[in-house]
Design a protein around this motif. Structure first.
Motif, PDB file in Angstrom:
ATOM      1  N   LEU A 291     -54.252  18.238  12.781  1.00 23.82           N
ATOM      2  CA  LEU A 291     -52.792  18.140  12.883  1.00 23.82           C
ATOM      3  C   LEU A 291     -52.271  16.837  12.292  1.00 23.82           C
ATOM      4  O   LEU A 291     -51.214  16.820  11.642  1.00 23.82           O
ATOM      5  CB  LEU A 291     -52.376  18.271  14.353  1.00 23.82           C
ATOM      6  CG  LEU A 291     -52.663  19.635  14.982  1.00 23.82           C
ATOM      7  CD1 LEU A 291     -52.338  19.613  16.459  1.00 23.82           C
ATOM      8  CD2 LEU A 291     -51.881  20.738  14.276  1.00 23.82           C
ATOM      9  N   ASP A 292     -53.006  15.738  12.493  1.00 24.92           N
ATOM     10  CA  ASP A 292     -52.555  14.460  11.953  1.00 24.92           C
ATOM     11  C   ASP A 292     -52.578  14.452  10.437  1.00 24.92           C
ATOM     12  O   ASP A 292     -51.687  13.885   9.789  1.00 24.92           O
ATOM     13  CB  ASP A 292     -53.441  13.338  12.493  1.00 24.92           C
ATOM     14  CG  ASP A 292     -52.927  11.962  12.118  1.00 24.92           C
ATOM     15  OD1 ASP A 292     -51.755  11.659  12.440  1.00 24.92           O
ATOM     16  OD2 ASP A 292     -53.679  11.187  11.485  1.00 24.92           O
TER      17      ASP A 292
ATOM     18  N   LEU B 235     -52.555  17.238   8.487  1.00 24.47           N
ATOM     19  CA  LEU B 235     -51.945  18.431   7.900  1.00 24.47           C
ATOM     20  C   LEU B 235     -50.848  18.123   6.887  1.00 24.47           C
ATOM     21  O   LEU B 235     -50.827  18.724   5.804  1.00 24.47           O
ATOM     22  CB  LEU B 235     -51.420  19.353   9.006  1.00 24.47           C
ATOM     23  CG  LEU B 235     -50.653  20.600   8.549  1.00 24.47           C
ATOM     24  CD1 LEU B 235     -51.445  21.436   7.565  1.00 24.47           C
ATOM     25  CD2 LEU B 235     -50.226  21.438   9.758  1.00 24.47           C
ATOM     26  N   PRO B 236     -49.913  17.203   7.159  1.00 25.46           N
ATOM     27  CA  PRO B 236     -48.906  16.920   6.131  1.00 25.46           C
ATOM     28  C   PRO B 236     -49.517  16.460   4.809  1.00 25.46           C
ATOM     29  O   PRO B 236     -48.929  16.690   3.741  1.00 25.46           O
ATOM     30  CB  PRO B 236     -48.062  15.809   6.764  1.00 25.46           C
ATOM     31  CG  PRO B 236     -48.207  16.029   8.243  1.00 25.46           C
ATOM     32  CD  PRO B 236     -49.632  16.470   8.420  1.00 25.46           C
TER      33      PRO B 236
ATOM     34  N   LEU C 263     -51.279  19.865   3.232  1.00 29.67           N
ATOM     35  CA  LEU C 263     -50.508  21.111   3.240  1.00 29.67           C
ATOM     36  C   LEU C 263     -50.467  21.760   1.865  1.00 29.67           C
ATOM     37  O   LEU C 263     -50.471  22.985   1.749  1.00 29.67           O
ATOM     38  CB  LEU C 263     -49.089  20.846   3.749  1.00 29.67           C
ATOM     39  CG  LEU C 263     -48.203  22.088   3.907  1.00 29.67           C
ATOM     40  CD1 LEU C 263     -48.787  23.048   4.941  1.00 29.67           C
ATOM     41  CD2 LEU C 263     -46.779  21.685   4.306  1.00 29.67           C
TER      42      LEU C 263
ATOM     43  N   ASN D 289     -46.344  20.207  12.538  1.00 29.16           N
ATOM     44  CA  ASN D 289     -47.780  19.971  12.758  1.00 29.16           C
ATOM     45  C   ASN D 289     -48.065  19.895  14.259  1.00 29.16           C
ATOM     46  O   ASN D 289     -48.634  18.925  14.753  1.00 29.16           O
ATOM     47  CB  ASN D 289     -48.235  18.694  12.039  1.00 29.16           C
ATOM     48  CG  ASN D 289     -47.626  17.435  12.616  1.00 29.16           C
ATOM     49  OD1 ASN D 289     -46.506  17.455  13.141  1.00 29.16           O
ATOM     50  ND2 ASN D 289     -48.346  16.326  12.536  1.00 29.16           N
TER      51      ASN D 289
ATOM     52  N   ALA E 254     -48.922  25.079  14.386  1.00 29.03           N
ATOM     53  CA  ALA E 254     -49.840  24.939  13.258  1.00 29.03           C
ATOM     54  C   ALA E 254     -51.268  25.267  13.673  1.00 29.03           C
ATOM     55  O   ALA E 254     -52.038  25.868  12.920  1.00 29.03           O
ATOM     56  CB  ALA E 254     -49.755  23.523  12.693  1.00 29.03           C
TER      57      ALA E 254
ATOM     58  N   CYS F 155     -44.618  15.110  16.830  1.00 28.93           N
ATOM     59  CA  CYS F 155     -44.761  16.113  15.776  1.00 28.93           C
ATOM     60  C   CYS F 155     -43.834  15.799  14.608  1.00 28.93           C
ATOM     61  O   CYS F 155     -42.820  15.116  14.755  1.00 28.93           O
ATOM     62  CB  CYS F 155     -44.445  17.506  16.316  1.00 28.93           C
ATOM     63  SG  CYS F 155     -45.525  18.024  17.665  1.00 28.93           S
TER      64      CYS F 155
ATOM     65  N   LEU G   5     -43.033  19.896   8.688  1.00 27.59           N
ATOM     66  CA  LEU G   5     -43.849  19.982   7.493  1.00 27.59           C
ATOM     67  C   LEU G   5     -42.977  20.014   6.243  1.00 27.59           C
ATOM     68  O   LEU G   5     -41.781  20.295   6.313  1.00 27.59           O
ATOM     69  CB  LEU G   5     -44.731  21.225   7.547  1.00 27.59           C
ATOM     70  CG  LEU G   5     -45.755  21.266   8.689  1.00 27.59           C
ATOM     71  CD1 LEU G   5     -46.532  22.576   8.656  1.00 27.59           C
ATOM     72  CD2 LEU G   5     -46.705  20.076   8.619  1.00 27.59           C
TER      73      LEU G   5
END
Length: 440
Positions: A267-268, A270-271, A274, A297, A307, A381, A384
């Motif tokens: 999750l950290d 993911l940006p 992506l 995220n 996510a 959060c 995205l």
């Protein structure tokens, strides 16, 4: 039908465009080609799904080899299904025999080796695919119905027969929510095999549809106002001796320490990855709030707009059975992504969470899209990226991504996808969706 020695076997590699490309060899050459592979060119990785090749740092220079993995060989003749398929997936090597840095299957192997070496862990995974089938007449309001299933005719049974013959652990088939939309799932396998099966499944779905005189498309979305096609990656973590490490009944939501750190890393980061998971222009029409996809995220407990979500456990009564079935689902991806690079990104990001000893995230239990900036920030959060351009900027500016994938591959992805963006300039959203519908 009997195979002839001159019949061809296609040796393929999955690429940045999410396509399978390669060369075919006569069956009588299979034994030697298993050892020596087929010739390949570095610039091939810059081929888009729309014709033009992105600007290549190699130009016409360089030689590589795709060496097939015999465990991926698909050799099916099924007259009742209209299937005649012979292909295998390979790894791209340099002429010295080294793993090429832009081989996406090799990227996954490297990520899995790091996870084993640094933490003594491995991943099991299963890819859940959605697609549109041209043989199902479009009619709104018939999602999930027996009527839609009936209107699909022999296609679902035929597809499951084909996937079973290909060695997959067939699971479910569903007439999905969108008009003409279907979903197919298979059982979990060790990570590399799961990615192999995802790549194989997509082409066998297409081949089965063709055998019915129809067409299947895995495009991320075919109508800007309609429902998107996602690829949901179910995954669990275990030790090298097969002991599951995802579940701990004494921890919040049952998330054990190792799996919590892994998910926190996903999750950290993911940006930053992506653009790998959702690598097309229309992917970002799908990744919006209230589409049952992922727009933030966030971590969710049985939440289909998160996510990553904790999946429900069915039919398990004992602690051992619960631990074996407890797993997570990543929902921010689509089939424009190579399954190998997608899973490599998840493993690399999860590995980063383990390396940093991150704490398990807390599942969100509110509509994040309804929050103002301050309240969203308080949840930890982030929204995205809203476009492929924005996602690429996050990828190319990420020091973590450069370390995880190598600067060369990050540059190749950026060149490839910015060329793709340019090819869509001036087109309406409807026209863009139509281009991807045809390409995937």
């Amino acid at each position: 039908m009997t195979r002839r020695e001159t019949d061809l076997i296609m040796i393929c590699a999955s690429d940045v465009a999410g396509q399978m490309r390669g060369k075919a060899v006569p069956r009588r050459a299979w034994a030697s080609r298993r050892e020596n592979g087929i010739g390949w060119t570095p610039t091939n990785v810059l081929q888009t799904s729309f014709g033009p090749i992105a600007p290549s740092p190699w130009g016409a220079l360089g030689d590589l080899a795709i060496r097939p993995d015999p465990d991926t060989l698909i050799d099916l003749q099924m007259e009742e299904a209209g299937i005649d398929e012979s292909f295998a997936i390979g790894d791209i090597h340099t002429l010295d025999g080294d793993r090429w840095e832009c081989c996406l299957r090799g990227q996954l192997k490297t990520a899995l080796e790091r996870l084993e070496e640094r933490h003594g862990l491995r991943i099991n995974a299963a890819f859940e695919h959605e697609f549109h089938y041209s043989g199902l007449p479009e009619q709104g309001g018939l999602g999930y119905t027996l009527r839609s299933f009936r209107r699909l005719g022999v296609f679902p049974d035929t597809l499951m027969m084909v996937l079973d013959a290909a060695g997959m652990d067939i699971d479910t088939f569903m007439p999905e929510y969108g008009p003409g939309q279907c979903e197919v799932t298979v059982g979990p396998k060790p990570a590399l095999r799961a990615a192999d099966e995802a790549a194989i499944l997509r082409d066998l779905v297409r081949a089965t549809a063709r055998g019915q005189g129809e067409r299947a498309s895995f495009a991320p979305i075919i109508d800007p106002e309609g429902v998107g096609n996602g690829v949901h990656v179910h995954f669990s973590i275990e030790t090298l001796d097969g002991t599951p490490v995802c579940h701990d009944p004494d921890q919040p939501y049952g998330v054990a320490q190792h799996s919590g750190a892994f998910v926190a890393g996903v999750l950290d980061r993911l940006p930053e990855f992506l653009a790998i998971a959702a690598p097309s222009v229309p992917s970002y029409l799908r990744l919006t709030p209230h589409r049952w996809s992922a727009a933030f995220n966030n971590f969710g407990n049985k939440d289909r707009e998160s996510a990553v979500r904790i999946c429900p456990v069915f039919g398990a009564k004992t602690p051992e059975a619960i631990a074996r079935k407890f797993h997570f689902e990543f929902r921010a991806a689509d089939a424009a992504a190579s399954p190998y690079l997608l899973l490599a990104a998840l493993v690399n990001a999860g590995l980063d969470g383990l390396d940093r000893g991150l704490s398990a995230p807390t599942p969100t239990e509110t509509d994040l899209a309804a929050l103002d900036v301050a309240d969203l920030e308080a949840t930890g959060c982030r929204r995205l990226a809203g476009s492929l351009d924005e996602a690429l900027s996050a990828l190319t500016s990420s020091e973590w991504a450069a370390r995880a994938f190598g600067e060369t591959l990050v540059d190749v992805i950026d060149r490839h996808k910015r060329t793709e963006i340019g090819l869509m300039e001036g087109l309406s959203e409807e026209e863009i969706c139509a281009r991807y519908h045809a390409a995937y």
